[in-house]
Design a protein around this motif. Sequence first.
Motif, PDB file in Angstrom:
ATOM      1  N   SER A 142       0.831  -1.210   0.000  1.00  0.00           N
ATOM      2  CA  SER A 142       0.000   0.000   0.000  1.00  0.00           C
ATOM      3  C   SER A 142       0.862   1.255   0.000  1.00  0.00           C
ATOM      4  O   SER A 142       0.528   2.263  -0.632  1.00  0.00           O
ATOM      5  CB  SER A 142      -0.903   0.018   1.234  1.00  0.00           C
ATOM      6  N   GLU A 143       1.967   1.208   0.720  1.00  0.00           N
ATOM      7  CA  GLU A 143       2.881   2.339   0.848  1.00  0.00           C
ATOM      8  C   GLU A 143       4.277   1.754   0.995  1.00  0.00           C
ATOM      9  O   GLU A 143       4.431   0.603   1.403  1.00  0.00           O
ATOM     10  CB  GLU A 143       2.542   3.178   2.091  1.00  0.00           C
ATOM     11  N   LYS A 144       5.287   2.552   0.691  1.00  0.00           N
ATOM     12  CA  LYS A 144       6.656   2.067   0.793  1.00  0.00           C
ATOM     13  C   LYS A 144       7.537   3.089   1.506  1.00  0.00           C
ATOM     14  O   LYS A 144       7.405   4.292   1.310  1.00  0.00           O
ATOM     15  CB  LYS A 144       7.240   1.764  -0.594  1.00  0.00           C
ATOM     16  N   LEU A 145       8.417   2.573   2.344  1.00  0.00           N
ATOM     17  CA  LEU A 145       9.447   3.367   2.993  1.00  0.00           C
ATOM     18  C   LEU A 145      10.785   2.676   2.743  1.00  0.00           C
ATOM     19  O   LEU A 145      10.833   1.498   2.355  1.00  0.00           O
ATOM     20  CB  LEU A 145       9.191   3.463   4.504  1.00  0.00           C
ATOM     21  N   GLU A 146      11.866   3.392   3.007  1.00  0.00           N
ATOM     22  CA  GLU A 146      13.187   2.785   2.816  1.00  0.00           C
ATOM     23  C   GLU A 146      14.143   3.344   3.857  1.00  0.00           C
ATOM     24  O   GLU A 146      14.053   4.517   4.239  1.00  0.00           O
ATOM     25  CB  GLU A 146      13.708   3.078   1.403  1.00  0.00           C
TER      26      GLU A 146
END
Length: 937
Positions: free
Chosen positions: A360-364
């Motif tokens: 649904s969403e991405k972080l890194e």
Amino acid sequence: MASIDSFGAKSVLDVAGKSYEIYRLDAVAKAGLDVASLPYSLKILLENLLRTENGSDITADDIRALAGWDANAEPNREIAFTPARVVLQDFTGVPAVVDLAAMREAMQDLGGDPSRINPLAPVELVIDHSVIVDAFGTNQSFQRNVDIEYGRNIERYQFLRWGQNAFDDFKVVPPGTGIVHQVNLEHLSRVVFTQPGEGITAAYPDTCVGTDSHTPMVNGLGVVAWGVGGIEAEAAMLGQPISMLIPRVVGFKLTGSLPEGATATDLVLTITERLRQHRVVGKFVEFYGPGVAAVPLANRATIGNMSPEYGSTISIFPIDDVTLRYLELTGRSAEQIALVEAYAKAQGMWHDPQAEPRFSEKLELDLSTVVPSIAGPKRPQDRIALTDSRDSFRAALTTLIGEPKQKPQGYDKAVAESFPASDPPAYEDSDKRSELPTDHMDEPSAGAGRARNPAAITFPDGSKGQVDHGSVVIAAITSCTNTSNPTVMIAAALLAKKAVEKGLNRKPWVKTSLAPGSRVVTDYYEKAGLTPYLEALGFNLVGYGCTTCIGNSGPLIPEVSQAVNSNDLAVVSVLSGNRNFEGRIHAEVKMNYLMSPPLVVAYALAGTMDIDMFKEPLGTGKDGQPVYLRDIWPSSAEVASVVESSIVSDMFKTGYADVFAGDERWQQLPTPDGDIFEWDAASTYVRKPPYFVGMPHAPEPVTDIAGARVLAKLGDSVTTDHISPAGSIAKNSPAAVYLMEHGVAQPDFNSYGSRRGNHEVMIRGTFANVRLRNQLAPGTEGGYTRDFTQPDAPVTSIFDASRSYLAAGTPLVILAGKEYGSGSSRDWAAKGTVLLGVRAVIAESYERIHRSNLLGMGVLPLQYQEGQDAQVLGLTGEETFDIIGVSALNDGGIPATVKVRAGAKEFDALLRIDTPSEAAYYRHGGIMQYVLRSLLN
């Protein structure tokens, strides 16, 4: 097993010559649905639906909805999740067993079969929350604390022994063994669960729910597990699936590796800050990418453990080679490890570092950017780089002691009437303080001398010390979060070794403690020869339990306590824990900081938070030279070498060989007999709860709420610790009055957590946290409100006011701000609320578990619409409230909003009943009543 298999998913998996029945996910792919790109966590849920499909609670349409999950859609599809097992700790486990005992009796009274009240899934309870740090700093501390623990808690332990005999598939891990989450990680978790069947053993993903918010610790093993309230866990025990919306899943890509000097604690505090800022409450977080392989299993567990601190339901790592190596290290059988590998690969659950699942969403996060950090002084998400810790502390101190508090009208009279035989509660009087001069903030001198209010202390041995604002008075290596991680635990011991060799010691005003999460920790300390160095600094073993992290820090050093109270000092605790909310660690300690175990040792040496760890010395060595943190900080190579040489699989195999048996003292406890518990009217620990008194066979229709008054008007970030504290029972509180009236002397009060089997204590402890600020009674701290049934609405205790409202037949509401009910999955925060007479809560937002718990107890959770709050709407809390539209639930639907009339003001509030199952719970008056009627019928 499921009675329906719409997709033909049932199959056989052969592993090392043994056959297992499984439900294959790729069977759904044959129906044209993309299963391969589903996040790992949703694959676990999909298997759960395939295996439990029955045409009613779980249908083929549910399976299609999950397999065809739209990553970008807002959650709107309800599914029923059936966990493989339930995990309890004793603070929440005792009231859960009390409820089950009361349900058996109610079932019998209603003409049903009481044996129907019995766990249908394995239940494992670990006694870990009861030990208190009464004794510290000697080799006798552990035994002394265990002796006191048994003396205080024998009634509770006898009751749990009864439950172990009365209920099927209910096991208890006795006191002195370890912390529930570390025991779950190192021993109880199966990763792949097996269940004997007709001619073949079923194999499926290990999943669990636990009555502690840090249950996601085993997410590090790839186990889908999260914390629930005790009432929801009871329903799961009795075979009720958990209703949930298919969640949004946040993909968190990891790259790189941790730099020299950064620890797992620093990593998790960084992730906590990032995810809290990103707003992941109620979402799944899943780690993926090439950096996953560089994260050791213990670090993964640390990250999973902190899920409730940033609000996600889970924070999970998929299964890979790191998982298998950990299972081998911790003594799991070769057969089990082979099954885990084969099952994960057959089901597409094995981690592919190059894969990009649909999220649904991405972080890194580049792991190489993590820096040494702490968090505080009152929230775990408030990360501070260690380089900024001194300046951050000074700013927080200025804010804290620069807030004058005025006594409200009628305050002294109310206190005298509420607690005629006790000391009045503490408040901060403006005439006792002066402003902290701003020019002090940049003085170059070191240590506590910068603060403004030093108090000299002479200790019994004749030594002298000085405490001040910022003095560290508690330094605790504690909590499952870090004591399960050998790297940071070895680092702490190596730092202690180097400090002792340099000639340093802890400051005499610091209460030090070592409370590992399992006996394996002390085993590898002994093998590495590091125990003497920790003990030389006062970090003697005090118990295998949560201790300081749960608020069981015990009394401060007496001379320190006197100085703190006489001089109104803002002193500090440092702990390697996961919670540092106001009033949680110790009632006399106003500032609390989370940090890694080696930093806990370092701050015990410094004795103050008012220090720059990079520029100022921790003390003077035996050679007369200053000793800096850099001089004693162990390198990662040193730590790795000791870990490699000191930790072996046999430690885990031996430590957990007979984990449920207990020692001789446990085995010889007198245990009540019978399937129906015989309540002791004289008990102050275990009493029959009132939830089922007069309960009819069918529920009455729900009604609108009319003529309600506000019991408390609260601000943002009110935690379950504020609502239902777990720690010490103040001698001037309504709970203390009750205990003294029942012949309990103050030294035997024990803690609120240990008294959760007695609703009379817990009602009186609801909203009793010493740091609670109720805006209806400005200037007070603690459990105070105004009683509008009386002329001039005098200030009184929240409990006494609630009794007045109850006598007048007046329903109550709570007004709150953002993140209401954050923190522990504390069912008593909801149980106490309803027993005070509260019918509804209106908040800006809720933490997931507490909203669920409120509904589970029949309390209506309402939410201000976007852009609205009590201030915007002009609510003072003195109004009379009507809540209109609740009765529409009787028609089977769930209205989006209800109308709230507060005096002359009127507004629409969101009705936070999110699923049809939750609506059913509310119509029945709570989840326990719903389950009882379901089993009865």
